[in-house]
Design a protein around this motif. Structure first.
Motif, PDB file in Angstrom:
ATOM      1  N   THR A  98       3.452  47.826  45.629  1.00 51.10           N
ATOM      2  CA  THR A  98       4.265  49.036  45.823  1.00 51.10           C
ATOM      3  C   THR A  98       3.642  49.958  46.863  1.00 51.10           C
ATOM      4  OG1 THR A  98       3.132  50.125  43.983  1.00 51.10           O
ATOM      5  CG2 THR A  98       5.229  49.013  43.476  1.00 51.10           C
ATOM      6  N   ARG A  99       2.367  49.754  47.158  1.00 51.05           N
ATOM      7  CA  ARG A  99       1.673  50.629  48.124  1.00 51.05           C
ATOM      8  C   ARG A  99       0.348  49.977  48.524  1.00 51.05           C
ATOM      9  NH1 ARG A  99      -1.550  53.326  43.921  1.00 51.05           N
ATOM     10  NH2 ARG A  99      -0.413  52.920  42.030  1.00 51.05           N
ATOM     11  N   GLY A 100      -0.392  50.656  49.377  1.00 55.25           N
ATOM     12  CA  GLY A 100      -1.750  50.230  49.703  1.00 55.25           C
ATOM     13  C   GLY A 100      -1.834  48.855  50.351  1.00 55.25           C
ATOM     14  N   ALA A 136     -18.006  47.572  35.993  1.00 56.46           N
ATOM     15  CA  ALA A 136     -16.950  46.654  35.550  1.00 56.46           C
ATOM     16  C   ALA A 136     -16.210  46.077  36.755  1.00 56.46           C
ATOM     17  CB  ALA A 136     -15.966  47.388  34.637  1.00 56.46           C
ATOM     18  N   TYR A 137     -15.920  46.931  37.712  1.00 57.14           N
ATOM     19  CA  TYR A 137     -15.191  46.496  38.916  1.00 57.14           C
ATOM     20  C   TYR A 137     -16.007  45.460  39.677  1.00 57.14           C
ATOM     21  CZ  TYR A 137     -12.687  47.071  43.397  1.00 57.14           C
ATOM     22  OH  TYR A 137     -11.977  46.864  44.549  1.00 57.14           O
ATOM     23  N   ALA A 138     -17.285  45.757  39.899  1.00 57.83           N
ATOM     24  CA  ALA A 138     -18.132  44.832  40.658  1.00 57.83           C
ATOM     25  C   ALA A 138     -18.288  43.507  39.922  1.00 57.83           C
ATOM     26  CB  ALA A 138     -19.499  45.470  40.918  1.00 57.83           C
ATOM     27  N   GLY A 196      -8.681  52.988  53.310  1.00 57.15           N
ATOM     28  CA  GLY A 196      -8.122  54.264  52.837  1.00 57.15           C
ATOM     29  C   GLY A 196      -6.827  54.060  52.073  1.00 57.15           C
ATOM     30  N   THR A 197      -6.903  54.052  50.732  1.00 59.25           N
ATOM     31  CA  THR A 197      -5.708  53.902  49.878  1.00 59.25           C
ATOM     32  C   THR A 197      -5.852  54.835  48.675  1.00 59.25           C
ATOM     33  OG1 THR A 197      -6.646  52.225  48.433  1.00 59.25           O
ATOM     34  CG2 THR A 197      -5.568  51.419  50.438  1.00 59.25           C
ATOM     35  N   ASP A 198      -4.814  54.837  47.819  1.00 62.21           N
ATOM     36  CA  ASP A 198      -4.859  55.662  46.598  1.00 62.21           C
ATOM     37  C   ASP A 198      -6.042  55.289  45.703  1.00 62.21           C
ATOM     38  OD1 ASP A 198      -2.546  56.724  47.503  1.00 62.21           O
ATOM     39  OD2 ASP A 198      -1.234  55.826  45.965  1.00 62.21           O
TER      40      ASP A 198
HETATM   41  N1  LIG Z   1      -8.957  50.212  48.896  1.00 61.29           N
HETATM   42  C1  LIG Z   1     -10.125  49.633  49.060  1.00 61.29           C
HETATM   43  O1  LIG Z   1     -11.032  50.170  49.717  1.00 61.29           O
HETATM   44  C2  LIG Z   1     -10.387  48.284  48.468  1.00 61.29           C
HETATM   45  C3  LIG Z   1     -11.623  47.692  48.754  1.00 61.29           C
HETATM   46  C4  LIG Z   1     -11.901  46.448  48.220  1.00 61.29           C
HETATM   47  C5  LIG Z   1     -10.960  45.824  47.417  1.00 61.29           C
HETATM   48  N2  LIG Z   1      -9.775  46.439  47.149  1.00 61.29           N
HETATM   49  C6  LIG Z   1      -8.835  45.714  46.307  1.00 61.29           C
HETATM   50  O2  LIG Z   1      -7.576  45.615  46.950  1.00 61.29           O
HETATM   51  C7  LIG Z   1      -6.548  45.580  45.971  1.00 61.29           C
HETATM   52  C8  LIG Z   1      -5.504  46.640  46.275  1.00 61.29           C
HETATM   53  O3  LIG Z   1      -6.158  47.896  46.282  1.00 61.29           O
HETATM   54  P1  LIG Z   1      -5.487  49.208  46.886  1.00 61.29           P
HETATM   55  O4  LIG Z   1      -6.600  50.019  47.425  1.00 61.29           O
HETATM   56  O5  LIG Z   1      -4.341  48.869  47.737  1.00 61.29           O
HETATM   57  O6  LIG Z   1      -4.977  49.902  45.533  1.00 61.29           O
HETATM   58  P2  LIG Z   1      -3.836  50.996  45.268  1.00 61.29           P
HETATM   59  O7  LIG Z   1      -3.438  51.689  46.517  1.00 61.29           O
HETATM   60  O8  LIG Z   1      -4.340  51.801  44.116  1.00 61.29           O
HETATM   61  O9  LIG Z   1      -2.586  50.097  44.789  1.00 61.29           O
HETATM   62  C9  LIG Z   1      -2.713  49.345  43.621  1.00 61.29           C
HETATM   63  C10 LIG Z   1      -1.469  48.516  43.429  1.00 61.29           C
HETATM   64  O10 LIG Z   1      -1.639  47.746  42.223  1.00 61.29           O
HETATM   65  C11 LIG Z   1      -0.579  48.019  41.325  1.00 61.29           C
HETATM   66  N3  LIG Z   1      -1.123  47.968  39.971  1.00 61.29           N
HETATM   67  C12 LIG Z   1      -2.189  48.643  39.481  1.00 61.29           C
HETATM   68  N4  LIG Z   1      -2.390  48.323  38.194  1.00 61.29           N
HETATM   69  C13 LIG Z   1      -1.436  47.414  37.876  1.00 61.29           C
HETATM   70  C14 LIG Z   1      -1.117  46.713  36.684  1.00 61.29           C
HETATM   71  N5  LIG Z   1      -1.821  46.873  35.551  1.00 61.29           N
HETATM   72  N6  LIG Z   1      -0.062  45.861  36.706  1.00 61.29           N
HETATM   73  C15 LIG Z   1       0.666  45.697  37.823  1.00 61.29           C
HETATM   74  N7  LIG Z   1       0.409  46.332  38.989  1.00 61.29           N
HETATM   75  C16 LIG Z   1      -0.634  47.187  38.999  1.00 61.29           C
HETATM   76  C17 LIG Z   1      -0.039  49.381  41.727  1.00 61.29           C
HETATM   77  O11 LIG Z   1       1.327  49.454  41.413  1.00 61.29           O
HETATM   78  P3  LIG Z   1       2.014  50.588  40.487  1.00 61.29           P
HETATM   79  O12 LIG Z   1       1.056  51.743  40.394  1.00 61.29           O
HETATM   80  O13 LIG Z   1       3.279  50.918  41.231  1.00 61.29           O
HETATM   81  O14 LIG Z   1       2.237  49.904  39.195  1.00 61.29           O
HETATM   82  C18 LIG Z   1      -0.216  49.342  43.252  1.00 61.29           C
HETATM   83  O15 LIG Z   1       0.869  48.676  43.843  1.00 61.29           O
HETATM   84  C19 LIG Z   1      -7.231  45.755  44.618  1.00 61.29           C
HETATM   85  O16 LIG Z   1      -7.468  44.496  44.021  1.00 61.29           O
HETATM   86  C20 LIG Z   1      -8.552  46.393  44.985  1.00 61.29           C
HETATM   87  O17 LIG Z   1      -9.567  46.153  44.050  1.00 61.29           O
HETATM   88  C21 LIG Z   1      -9.468  47.654  47.644  1.00 61.29           C
END
Ligand SMILES: NC(=O)c1ccc[n+]([C@@H]2O[C@H](COP(=O)([O-])OP(=O)(O)OC[C@H]3O[C@@H](n4cnc5c(N)ncnc54)[C@H](OP(=O)(O)O)[C@@H]3O)[C@@H](O)[C@H]2O)c1
Length: 257
Positions: free
Chosen positions: A19-21, A160-162, A195-197
């Motif tokens: 939905t985002r990010g 937990a995340y790591a 840069g995301t939520d």
């Molecule tokens: N941002 C970073 O710097 C970064 C770095 C390393 C790894 N990552 C990884 O990249 C991935 C995406 O991260 P992001 O930064 O894009 O996160 P984000 O902006 O917070 O977006 C998270 C997405 O996951 C969905 N979501 C969360 N919990 C859920 C659940 N229980 N069931 C179904 N959907 C769920 C949310 O949808 P709704 O809220 O609409 O349900 C949203 O679409 C993650 O696995 C994260 O660990 C991110």
């Protein structure tokens, strides 16, 4: 694009948490490469909004939506079966949905630990197992598990995340070990600081943000769109002999002290 090894025409791709990010950016990349894309999140209204946005961004894109909580294994299985019934199968699974929870290790609440592991790790096992069966029957499939910088390097308060993201790398290699002969390529895509939520508090923290820029050889935060090209590559025939690998998309941060 039709003769390109990156062409995804005819492929059906599910991107969890799109939905985002990062998930939304990966979904856009896959749609631009010709795939039918299923957007996903917890709330169907937000999923529908994302579908409308993707259709207007990528002219002619085939976009569907579905909603289920990846932290609920029964919902994952029934969501996956519903999609298979609707589309006839999923060729590309991007296990992207993820959450973060920060707390000092001595005070880390058990329920938060279990929730982070469930959403970031167990969901990839359950959804991968469910959708791999059809991939193995058809003799081809792509699984992209979204890992993290913290698959390899850790910081305080994110235990937990790591732990979940490190285990996801091992699950990715096990998928390769068991399913490669059946035509599946399973790889990890590991973003650096994007840069995301998910890390809005870090982006807003000027001191931390300056540290990220100094620590990252590219000298900037990543953009969600930085993940799109690597995801298209891992979803396409261009990467058919790449299996069980973790690809870091981090501006060089894991390469340099
Ligand atoms: N941002 C970073 O710097 C970064 C770095 C390393 C790894 N990552 C990884 O990249 C991935 C995406 O991260 P992001 O930064 O894009 O996160 P984000 O902006 O917070 O977006 C998270 C997405 O996951 C969905 N979501 C969360 N919990 C859920 C659940 N229980 N069931 C179904 N959907 C769920 C949310 O949808 P709704 O809220 O609409 O349900 C949203 O679409 C993650 O696995 C994260 O660990 C991110």
């Amino acid at each position: 694009m039709a003769d390109s090894p990156f062409d995804l025409t005819g492929r059906r791709a599910l991107v969890t948490g799109s939905t985002r990010g990062i998930g939304a950016a990966i979904a856009t990349g896959l749609a631009q490469a010709g795939a039918t894309v299923v957007l996903h999140g917890r709330d169907f209204g937000r999923v529908e909004e994302a579908c409308v946005a993707l259709r207007s961004e990528v002219a002619g894109a085939e976009v569907r939506g579905c909603a289920f909580d990846v932290g609920d294994p029964e919902a994952v299985v029934s969501g996956a079966r519903g999609l298979v019934a609707e589309l006839g199968g999923i060729d590309v699974l991007v296990n992207n949905a993820g959450i973060q929870f920060r707390s000092p290790l001595t005070e880390f609440p058990l329920d938060a630990w279990q929730q982070v592991v469930s959403v970031n790790l167990t969901s990839c096992f359950v959804l991968g197992q469910e959708l791999a069966r059809g991939m193995l029957e058809r003799g081809h499939g792509k699984i992209i598990n979204v890992c993290s910088l913290q698959t390899q390097l850790v910081r305080p308060t994110t235990s937990a995340y790591a732990a979940a993201k490190a285990a996801l790398a091992s699950l990715t290699r096990t998928m390769c070990a068991e399913w490669a002969a059946g035509g599946i390529q399973a790889n990890g895509l590991a973003p650096g600081y994007i840069g995301t939520d998910l890390n809005a508090t870090l982006v807003a923290d000027e001191e931390f943000s300056a540290w990220v820029e100094a620590r990252t050889p590219a000298r900037r935060w990543g953009l969600p769109s930085d993940l799109a090209g690597p995801a298209v590559w891992l979803a396409s025939a261009a990467s058919d002999f790449v299996n069980g690998q973790i690809i870091y998309v981090d501006g060089g941060i894991t390469a340099v002290l």
